[in-house]
Write a protein that holds these residues in place. Sequence first.
Motif, PDB file in Angstrom:
ATOM      1  N   CYS A  33       3.388   4.285  -3.939  1.00  0.00           N
ATOM      2  CA  CYS A  33       2.358   3.334  -3.561  1.00  0.00           C
ATOM      3  C   CYS A  33       3.016   2.230  -2.734  1.00  0.00           C
ATOM      4  CB  CYS A  33       1.697   2.735  -4.789  1.00  0.00           C
ATOM      5  SG  CYS A  33       0.345   1.601  -4.416  1.00  0.00           S
ATOM      6  N   GLY A  35       2.175  -1.568  -0.818  1.00  0.00           N
ATOM      7  CA  GLY A  35       1.190  -2.637  -0.902  1.00  0.00           C
ATOM      8  C   GLY A  35       1.585  -3.887  -0.159  1.00  0.00           C
ATOM      9  N   ARG A  47      -2.352  -9.601  -5.196  1.00  0.00           N
ATOM     10  CA  ARG A  47      -2.351  -8.336  -4.466  1.00  0.00           C
ATOM     11  C   ARG A  47      -3.418  -8.391  -3.390  1.00  0.00           C
ATOM     12  NH1 ARG A  47      -2.426  -2.630  -7.578  1.00  0.00           N
ATOM     13  NH2 ARG A  47      -0.860  -3.833  -8.750  1.00  0.00           N
ATOM     14  N   THR A  50      -3.459  -2.061  -1.172  1.00  0.00           N
ATOM     15  CA  THR A  50      -2.503  -1.012  -1.483  1.00  0.00           C
ATOM     16  C   THR A  50      -2.955   0.308  -0.886  1.00  0.00           C
ATOM     17  OG1 THR A  50      -3.579  -0.513  -3.599  1.00  0.00           O
ATOM     18  CG2 THR A  50      -1.726  -2.062  -3.654  1.00  0.00           C
ATOM     19  N   ASP A  52      -1.740   4.596  -1.395  1.00  0.00           N
ATOM     20  CA  ASP A  52      -0.810   5.492  -2.076  1.00  0.00           C
ATOM     21  C   ASP A  52      -0.563   6.749  -1.255  1.00  0.00           C
ATOM     22  OD1 ASP A  52      -3.178   6.777  -4.598  1.00  0.00           O
ATOM     23  OD2 ASP A  52      -2.958   7.221  -2.461  1.00  0.00           O
ATOM     24  N   CYS A  95       5.469  -7.172   1.634  1.00  0.00           N
ATOM     25  CA  CYS A  95       5.176  -5.764   1.415  1.00  0.00           C
ATOM     26  C   CYS A  95       6.006  -5.299   0.220  1.00  0.00           C
ATOM     27  CB  CYS A  95       5.469  -4.921   2.642  1.00  0.00           C
ATOM     28  SG  CYS A  95       7.182  -4.917   3.215  1.00  0.00           S
ATOM     29  N   TYR A  97       6.973  -1.664  -2.507  1.00  0.00           N
ATOM     30  CA  TYR A  97       6.963  -0.221  -2.774  1.00  0.00           C
ATOM     31  C   TYR A  97       7.028   0.008  -4.272  1.00  0.00           C
ATOM     32  CZ  TYR A  97       9.231   4.311  -3.653  1.00  0.00           C
ATOM     33  OH  TYR A  97       9.566   5.552  -4.148  1.00  0.00           O
ATOM     34  N   CYS A 102       0.291   2.592  -8.495  1.00  0.00           N
ATOM     35  CA  CYS A 102       0.270   1.287  -7.827  1.00  0.00           C
ATOM     36  C   CYS A 102       0.348   0.157  -8.849  1.00  0.00           C
ATOM     37  CB  CYS A 102      -0.995   1.140  -6.991  1.00  0.00           C
ATOM     38  SG  CYS A 102      -1.042   2.208  -5.537  1.00  0.00           S
ATOM     39  N   PHE A 105       5.688  -2.203  -8.827  1.00  0.00           N
ATOM     40  CA  PHE A 105       6.329  -2.510  -7.541  1.00  0.00           C
ATOM     41  C   PHE A 105       7.711  -3.098  -7.799  1.00  0.00           C
ATOM     42  CE2 PHE A 105       3.090  -1.535  -4.528  1.00  0.00           C
ATOM     43  CZ  PHE A 105       1.908  -1.627  -5.250  1.00  0.00           C
TER      44      PHE A 105
END
Length: 118
Positions: A33, A35, A47, A50, A52, A95, A97, A102, A105
């Motif tokens: 995911c 985001g 957030r 996102t 995926d 950003c 990962y 999701c 991160f």
Amino acid sequence: QVQLVQSGGGSVQAGGSLRLSCAASGYMHRDYCLGWFRQAPGKERERVATIDDDGYLNYADAVKGRFTISHDNAKNILYLQMNSLKPEDTAMYYCAYARGYCGGFGFWGQGTQVTVSS
């Protein structure tokens, strides 16, 4: 390890547009995911959007209809197109990962400032 390097951002007047980029390198799991998050001074990180590995998109209510997240799989670059920007969009944008769903991160870009003036 995944490395995320951001570019884009800057200052714009309300109603304008900006695009953020995030170049990813290193090993990415097949289930992932990506985001975008933001944090304004004195506020908690939130957030923004996102995407995926299946291409499923999710947006915060505050940006729905104005922001678009996308991922160029060939180049492995994550984008955030921001239109109809408002002063309340002013924040540091990051950003990130996550391997798998999701939620976890664990890798982050360096951040880029977005400032929207009225």
